[in-house]
Design a protein around this motif. Structure first.
Motif, PDB file in Angstrom:
ATOM      1  N   GLN A  36      47.137  31.058  41.724  1.00 12.43           N
ATOM      2  CA  GLN A  36      47.107  31.187  40.265  1.00 12.43           C
ATOM      3  C   GLN A  36      47.548  32.590  39.866  1.00 12.43           C
ATOM      4  O   GLN A  36      47.388  33.536  40.635  1.00 12.43           O
ATOM      5  N   LYS A  44      44.391  37.081  36.272  1.00 12.49           N
ATOM      6  CA  LYS A  44      43.805  36.996  34.932  1.00 12.49           C
ATOM      7  C   LYS A  44      42.981  38.247  34.673  1.00 12.49           C
ATOM      8  O   LYS A  44      42.301  38.744  35.569  1.00 12.49           O
ATOM      9  N   TYR A  51      34.619  31.948  34.055  1.00 13.26           N
ATOM     10  CA  TYR A  51      35.633  31.472  34.985  1.00 13.26           C
ATOM     11  C   TYR A  51      34.972  30.659  36.079  1.00 13.26           C
ATOM     12  O   TYR A  51      33.760  30.734  36.283  1.00 13.26           O
ATOM     13  N   HIS A  98      39.787  34.403  46.951  1.00 12.30           N
ATOM     14  CA  HIS A  98      39.763  35.051  45.643  1.00 12.30           C
ATOM     15  C   HIS A  98      39.298  36.499  45.767  1.00 12.30           C
ATOM     16  O   HIS A  98      38.746  36.902  46.787  1.00 12.30           O
TER      17      HIS A  98
END
Length: 61
Positions: A13, A16, A24, A32
């Motif tokens: 992804q 952000k 989230y 991550h």
């Protein structure tokens, strides 16, 4: 997010930037990372939904 801002990276992804009040979700088993954004400290409240028969975390492949 309770305070501050963070940069959230979730494999597959785009990065952000989250600020206080944002939420989230990180899918199970996905690599991550999160880092503070800016000069202000961040505070995050984490809630984990886990299978008690499996480890909470495992090393990245």
């Amino acid at each position: 997010m309770l305070e501050g801002e963070l940069n959230l990276l979730i494999d597959g992804q785009p990065e952000k930037t989250l600020k206080a009040g944002d939420s989230y979700q990180i899918p199970a088993g996905v690599v991550h990372d999160a880092k503070a954004h800016g000069d202000k400290a961040m505070k995050v409240l984490g809630v984990y939904v886990v299978d008690k028969t499996k480890p909470l975390a495992s090393p990245a492949p």
